[in-house]
Scaffold this motif. Sequence first.
Motif, short mmCIF file in Angstrom:
data_model
loop_
_atom_site.label_atom_id
_atom_site.label_comp_id
_atom_site.label_asym_id
_atom_site.label_seq_id
_atom_site.Cartn_x
_atom_site.Cartn_y
_atom_site.Cartn_z
N GLU A 127 -9.27 36.09 -22.55
CA GLU A 127 -8.79 35.95 -21.23
C GLU A 127 -9.25 36.80 -20.15
O GLU A 127 -9.77 36.48 -19.02
N HIS A 128 -9.40 38.19 -20.41
CA HIS A 128 -9.80 39.07 -19.58
C HIS A 128 -11.29 38.89 -19.23
O HIS A 128 -11.69 38.96 -17.90
N GLU B 218 -10.99 41.33 -0.22
CA GLU B 218 -9.96 40.24 -0.34
C GLU B 218 -10.37 39.50 -1.68
O GLU B 218 -9.44 39.01 -2.42
N ASN B 219 -11.61 39.23 -1.98
CA ASN B 219 -12.01 38.34 -3.02
C ASN B 219 -12.43 38.97 -4.30
O ASN B 219 -12.80 38.28 -5.31
N VAL B 220 -12.44 40.52 -4.14
CA VAL B 220 -12.72 40.98 -5.65
C VAL B 220 -11.55 41.73 -6.07
O VAL B 220 -10.78 41.55 -6.82
N GLN C 270 -4.14 41.00 -7.89
CA GLN C 270 -2.89 40.32 -7.62
C GLN C 270 -2.74 39.05 -8.62
O GLN C 270 -1.74 38.86 -9.01
N MET C 271 -3.75 38.49 -8.82
CA MET C 271 -3.75 37.35 -9.73
C MET C 271 -3.85 37.82 -11.17
O MET C 271 -2.91 36.98 -11.87
N ASN D 30 -5.97 49.29 -8.24
CA ASN D 30 -4.70 48.93 -8.06
C ASN D 30 -4.96 47.83 -6.77
O ASN D 30 -3.93 47.68 -5.76
N GLY D 31 -6.02 47.20 -6.53
CA GLY D 31 -6.26 46.18 -5.40
C GLY D 31 -6.81 46.90 -4.25
O GLY D 31 -6.89 46.15 -3.14
#
Length: 724
Positions: A67-68, A97-99, A105-106, A127-128
Amino acid sequence: MINSRKLSEGFRRNFAREVLLPLTAILILTFAGASLALYWSTSLSNHEAKSQQQRMIEASFSQSLAEHLRQLRSLTRWGPLEAQLARPQQNQAWLDENVGHWLYQMFGHQLIVVLDERNQVMQVWRNGQTVADKRLGPNVRAMLDQQLARLRQQAPGDDMADFVRIGQRVAALAAGTIVRDEGEPGHYRLVSLKFLDDGYLRGLAERSQLQDLHFTNGEPRPDDKARYLLVSQQGDPVGYISWSPSRPGAQMLRTIGPSTAFAVLVVTLLCVFMVRRLWTSSVSLSQSMLKLGASEAQAQHLAFHDVLTGLPNRALVEDRLSQALALATRNEQRVALLLIDLDRFKTINDTYGHHAGDDLIIEVGHRLSSLLRSSDTVGRIGGDEFIIVLPEVENIGQVQTLSKRIIEALNQPFMLMGSEAWIGASIGMVLAPSDGLDRQELMRKADIALYEAKNSGRGQYRQFERAMDESLRTRQTIAADLRSALQRHQGLAVWYQPLMDINGQQMVGLEALLRWEHPTRGAIMPGEFISIAEETGLIIPLGEWVLREACQVSQRFPQLVVAVNVSPVQFRATGFVERMVEIVREAGGDPQRLELEITEGVLIEDEREARAIIVALREAGFRIALDDFGTGYSSLNYLSSFPVDKIKIDRSFTQSLGVAENAAAIVESVVKLGHAMGLTVTAEGVETSSQMSALADAGCNQLQGYLFSQAVPLAQIVEMVEKR
């Protein structure tokens, strides 16, 4: 027993050698065989469950790794990503935002790295969040170099996923190639890491229904009961995944154990019966046999009946419950179990003495017996607790009707030492087979239902519901978290609500109020966790901690009196006064600037002891305030009996001002009464100017409520004091 003087020594030796020894050997072999069979079946079941859980873990890790990689490929094969990476500075916000933000977050990707064709770091998100200096730790860099070298050996465009070790941590790694447009040289690589931390393992444990799942870097701990060696795709060991395996064999043992024990008991009783028949047939003295029968009957009765009431005791009730459950299973019938606890029994003992309490217990037994059928069983299992077994129950309404009759019967007065006394009863109720068929489980659920009945105000019955069990488990969890928060001083804080003069302009005091910010549940209201703290005894160290904090605040604001609430549990603890004095002395506080707020609950049970404690506190210098005045049975009597300094009018009276006709007259009467006895009068719950005006007209000395301020942290109190 048969009188040994009337039996010859030879007869007894022959009987023991020819009958008792062979029979004992048979019983021992039988019991040993049954025990061995149970042990073997239990161990086999536990081993199979452990193997199945290990297969589940292997599948879960494999699925998690796949899944990763799928999550990473959703970006590496996305056309716009390559174009945005070509101009990273102009498109930094888009990339964030997109990477970085999206993968974190997802999917919880904690470290994301973009490399160019020379494996130089282009972008780093942790961590985003973007890492501005694009640095990687030496352990991470070394691991990346090793994995990228492996990736270069594969076919162009291939992706990879594996478990890797980074220092003392383990992570799931996925690396993919972002192929550039035709004609563009080189390529980019996107690398993502998810560490196998507590959150990762917690999610895996919830999906796989595993307990105590944890990771061990080196050799597994000696107490690890089940473990699985996690290896990389290259065959290198990464670490051990350990957990507590489920034990279905234990459940099976609880299920078949009672029936097996019952069978063993039957065999034993048959053997005893045979021995007794042989013995009695060999003894010619009939008078001795009559004595033996009388002695055995008396012993049997004492072993299975309560000495005080003559009712069946716990052992006999449980045996009859087991028989009723077995019969109900065969005939598809219902069995009800009622657990009864007397209300206010301790007050009867303290008021009339233990002899009167014994008479009361006997009379309760008589009343309960008179309400039951001949097939029902009522027993006393200790103290003021009774239990009723109802076989062959037709419907739940039948049990509810009986519960109401029991409560009504026990609400009637009892004659004790020439005077009438009133108690009551709370009942917990379960119904088999809907609530289970295991005897111990039914007893546990009945106890939970009884707990709910008492918490609902007593004098009631409650049928067990699954939500009650969840509620109890939640309270136990909150109690454990509260204990941890107190030990670590994390999440707990003392806030303060001002006490104002009658004009609402001058701050004259503060009330210390405990607040708890739970790490996962958020803010928990005091009304929820204070009751749990009182049940578990944690209220004593909590109250002492609040007192220490209040001492520091009183030193900071010597012009203000700081009020601290005292729990009834804390008040009745041994050495309460000495402990209060010691804490204030250690904290450098002044008892004369501290006010202890108590409620009528601490005065009701033992007025003489409560008065002695209050006198000792006042002699030590503390001020005493009677909180929530007017809501109890004997508030006026308490004012004349107990030496307090202040009364606090309950907020319910304040809220009724301007609403109820006689509210102002009641408040004015309370104020005049307090002033007549030389007491300060404080009104709680002031929220409007009209209420403040009415309280001023009534002659109150102090006001407290949201009109001035709610409870706030100490920093805001400092600002308020400086501003005023």
